[in-house]
Design a protein around this motif. Structure first.
Motif, PDB file in Angstrom:
ATOM      1  N   SER A  62       0.898  -1.299  -0.039  1.00  0.00           N
ATOM      2  CA  SER A  62       0.105   0.263  -0.180  1.00  0.00           C
ATOM      3  C   SER A  62       0.997   1.284  -0.053  1.00  0.00           C
ATOM      4  O   SER A  62       2.084   1.308   0.319  1.00  0.00           O
ATOM      5  N   GLU A  63       0.341   2.237  -0.502  1.00  0.00           N
ATOM      6  CA  GLU A  63       1.247   3.553  -0.435  1.00  0.00           C
ATOM      7  C   GLU A  63       1.489   4.040   0.893  1.00  0.00           C
ATOM      8  O   GLU A  63       0.846   3.809   2.081  1.00  0.00           O
ATOM      9  N   GLN A  65       1.607   6.392   3.690  1.00  0.00           N
ATOM     10  CA  GLN A  65       0.874   7.643   3.941  1.00  0.00           C
ATOM     11  C   GLN A  65       1.840   8.400   5.161  1.00  0.00           C
ATOM     12  O   GLN A  65       1.418   9.541   5.277  1.00  0.00           O
ATOM     13  N   ASN A 235       6.231   5.197  -5.236  1.00  0.00           N
ATOM     14  CA  ASN A 235       6.489   4.567  -3.853  1.00  0.00           C
ATOM     15  C   ASN A 235       7.457   3.675  -3.835  1.00  0.00           C
ATOM     16  O   ASN A 235       7.564   2.409  -3.598  1.00  0.00           O
ATOM     17  N   TYR A 259       6.267  -0.085  -3.894  1.00  0.00           N
ATOM     18  CA  TYR A 259       5.066  -0.809  -3.984  1.00  0.00           C
ATOM     19  C   TYR A 259       4.653  -1.538  -5.144  1.00  0.00           C
ATOM     20  O   TYR A 259       4.922  -1.408  -6.152  1.00  0.00           O
ATOM     21  N   SER A 261       1.328  -4.152  -5.874  1.00  0.00           N
ATOM     22  CA  SER A 261      -0.144  -4.464  -5.377  1.00  0.00           C
ATOM     23  C   SER A 261       0.066  -6.078  -4.945  1.00  0.00           C
ATOM     24  O   SER A 261       0.673  -7.001  -5.856  1.00  0.00           O
ATOM     25  N   ASN A 441     -10.755  -0.893  -2.365  1.00  0.00           N
ATOM     26  CA  ASN A 441      -9.437  -0.960  -3.064  1.00  0.00           C
ATOM     27  C   ASN A 441      -8.193  -0.629  -2.118  1.00  0.00           C
ATOM     28  O   ASN A 441      -8.076   0.237  -1.348  1.00  0.00           O
ATOM     29  N   THR A 442      -7.279  -1.630  -2.314  1.00  0.00           N
ATOM     30  CA  THR A 442      -6.389  -1.745  -1.479  1.00  0.00           C
ATOM     31  C   THR A 442      -5.222  -0.512  -1.696  1.00  0.00           C
ATOM     32  O   THR A 442      -4.456  -0.294  -0.577  1.00  0.00           O
ATOM     33  N   ALA A 443      -5.235  -0.004  -2.919  1.00  0.00           N
ATOM     34  CA  ALA A 443      -4.314   0.915  -2.970  1.00  0.00           C
ATOM     35  C   ALA A 443      -4.719   2.421  -2.351  1.00  0.00           C
ATOM     36  O   ALA A 443      -3.814   3.060  -1.876  1.00  0.00           O
ATOM     37  N   THR A 444      -5.995   2.753  -2.497  1.00  0.00           N
ATOM     38  CA  THR A 444      -6.502   3.923  -1.849  1.00  0.00           C
ATOM     39  C   THR A 444      -7.515   3.976  -0.818  1.00  0.00           C
ATOM     40  O   THR A 444      -7.510   4.833  -0.260  1.00  0.00           O
ATOM     41  N   ASP A 445      -8.122   2.816  -0.751  1.00  0.00           N
ATOM     42  CA  ASP A 445      -9.190   2.977   0.583  1.00  0.00           C
ATOM     43  C   ASP A 445      -8.674   2.141   1.838  1.00  0.00           C
ATOM     44  O   ASP A 445      -9.358   2.335   2.727  1.00  0.00           O
ATOM     45  N   TRP A 446      -7.412   1.327   1.700  1.00  0.00           N
ATOM     46  CA  TRP A 446      -7.014   0.596   2.805  1.00  0.00           C
ATOM     47  C   TRP A 446      -5.897   1.299   3.260  1.00  0.00           C
ATOM     48  O   TRP A 446      -4.977   2.063   2.561  1.00  0.00           O
TER      49      TRP A 446
END
Length: 563
Positions: A62-63, A65, A235, A259, A261, A441-446
């Motif tokens: 994941s990105e 953050q 990333n 990163y 996926s 969405n694991t990249a944006t929502d997790w």
């Protein structure tokens, strides 16, 4: 948890431990031991047998953050792995959970009871500095405790467990002498200090702690490697040897994490883009790794497990009877068999019917059998009917005109999550519960969905530590950022403080078992199975593999390629 942000491949820190003997292997496509109980399988190689030079390529799912592992947003296993070359632990941990003082940071540590309080005295190595040359000192420990002890709620701390038991931290005779006084006895004190302190300026206030770590800050680290390039758009993190590191020189020239996926890591590994992947319980990833030339599959025991978290604050799951009925409608053996198909794992060894202990661990009680809250579809229907639900013509239960519909959050691209969602939907339909799959969405929502509690049920993996019972408050305590179930039980609130200070092992276990049963009965979370600790590694890589309780390499200075 306490600390937490489980990542796609796993999450942090639930307290449990396993023991076993260390194993070693260089056979192609075989680990040193296929038993879940093996402590670790890392191709242990003496430093003088490891080449100087070479690159290592790893990944995370994941990105980035935040770089702050002590926040609920940043504390997850993949980020810990990625940052481990940058900041060594002050106590080194092996696969069996044994701890050794890291002499790069500590000259000595003493512990003693004084007037009923535990006092830890640390003498910091005079050579130990932050990457800009500033000596690591008692001031850093003082600031760290203030940030993590939970007294200032503006700090978004993943967990204050243990830190909140510290009464004071002061400087001794010199800035390198640190005196930590706990409020009372505290059996898991190593778990508190083992990660070392944060730099004082990095946690000086809540704004810095919460938001000041959005970018990498070299001066806030102390370890054998430093970040020399971070490409935020992709990333990709590139690390090289730290010129200011006073310990052994790292064997590798370059370490690169990027990163990838979750559904692409096996392909990236097979294509030579990665040198290490966490296989976990993914049979497709396992098959692809096994078929990759020059690869070793390393396997060990570790307290890693799949589970369902139930959001008790969700209206549809606020009734414990509904939560219990769902547990009774789930055939967890079938889910485990499906998830683990194609993996070298025996289901009998992987079954887990406790929230605190692993099967085979002292203290483990099969709570499914003890409480009767286990797979029983007819019993599940009866429980729903007792709770006032009636079966409709559509085959689903309803109450007050509302169909019993439960949102199951599915991490898209994560095969185990997708599989578990589909199986849960199919199984629970048979007891009249409508499961609505909610794609994430694991990249944006997790992990935002998890942190914001935007789910009814969600599946992911927890990864434990070598300190059984150390983090009950993190995962199950009222108000903890890592209590994703948002469920408070009287047993946790009343008994957890006693567990955290009881030094008699038998009494401590008895208290923990009472908590464990309450968690099972109230359905805080539902364990599915112990997750196999499998890793795909380049065959000639040394001192890295399947880590058991260690979770990360013992130290990155010795990771490299066999000479």
């Amino acid at each position: 948890m306490k600390k937490i942000l489980p990542l796609v491949a796993g999450a942090l820190v639930l307290a449990m431990g396993l023991t076993g003997c260390s194993t070693n292997s260089q056979d192609n496509n075989k680990g040193g031991n296929t038993a879940l109980g093996a402590a670790w399988d890392v191709n242990e190689t003496p430093r003088d047998k490891v080449k100087d030079g070479g690159e290592f390529h790893g990944s995370f799912g994941s990105e980035i953050q935040t770089w702050n592992l002590n926040t609920s947003m940043g504390n997850n296993q993949e980020m810990k792995m990625m940052q481990s070359p940058l900041s060594e632990y002050w106590y080194l941990e092996d696969g069996s959970g044994n701890h050794t003082m890291n002499k790069n940071f500590l000259d000595s540590v003493t512990d003693e009871m004084v007037d009923g309080k535990l006092v830890i005295t640390m003498k910091i190595n005079q050579k130990a500095t932050w990457n800009d040359g500033t000596p690591i000192s008692a001031d850093d420990w003082i600031a760290t405790v203030a940030a993590l002890n939970g007294e200032d709620e503006d700090f978004s701390v993943a967990s204050s467990d243990g830190w909140d038991q510290i009464e004071s931290v002061t400087q001794g005779e010199t800035p390198q002498d640190v005196i930590v006084t706990f409020k009372e006895a505290f059996p898991d004190w190593i778990n508190v200090i083992m990660n070392g302190p944060m730099r004082a300026e990095s946690c000086k206030d809540a704004d810095t702690f919460n938001d000041g770590w959005a970018e990498y800050n070299n001066a806030w680290y102390a370890g054998p490697y430093v970040v020399t390039n971070f490409v935020k758009s992709s990333n990709t993190v590139t690390m090289e040897r730290n010129p200011n590191w006073w310990g052994d020189k790292g064997k590798l020239d370059t370490i690169i994490f990027k990163y990838v996926s979750d559904d692409q890591t096996a392909t990236a590994f097979a294509n030579g883009e990665l040198d290490f992947i966490d296989i976990g319980p993914d049979p497709n990833r396992y098959a692809q790794a096994v078929g990759t030339p020059g690869t070793v599959i390393r396997q060990s025991g570790g307290p890693n497990y799949r589970h369902f978290t139930f959001n008790s604050a969700s209206p549809v799951l606020s009734d414990v009877a509904v939560r219990q009925a769902i547990v009774m409608g789930l055939d967890r053996d079938a889910i485990a068999e499906s998830d683990l198909a194609g993996l070298p794992i025996n289901l009998e060894d992987a079954r887990k019917n406790s929230n605190l202990y692993m099967q085979g661990q002292e203290g483990y009680v099969d709570l499914a059998e003890k409480t009767g809250i286990k797979y029983n579809p007819e019993g599940a229907k009866a429980k729903l009917e007792e709770a006032g639900y009636t079966m409709g013509a559509d085959g689903y239960y309803a109450k007050d005109g509302q169909t019993l519909t439960v949102r199951f959050a599915v991490l898209t691209g994560v095969s185990t999550s997708e599989n578990e969602g589909q199986l849960a939907q199919s199984q629970l339909k048979k007891i009249g519960v409508n499961i609505e799959l909610q794609p994430i969405n694991t990249a944006t929502d997790w992990p935002g969905v998890l942190v914001k509690h935007n789910f009814d049920i969600i599946a992911f993996s927890w990864m434990g530590t070598a300190f059984p019972l150390a983090n009950i408050g993190q995962l199950f305590g009222a108000g903890s950022a890592s209590n994703y179930a948002q469920l408070t039980t009287d047993a946790v609130q009343e008994l957890e403080p006693k567990v955290s200070t009881e030094i008699d092992p038998a009494k401590r276990m008895e208290l923990a078992q009472q908590i464990d049963e309450a968690l099972w009965t109230n359905v805080h979370t539902l364990p599915l199975y112990q997750r196999p600790a499998l890793a795909g590694v380049r065959a000639d890589l040394a001192n890295i593999g399947s880590f058991g309780l260690a979770q990360i390499p013992l130290n990155w200075e010795n990771v490299g390629y066999v000479a």
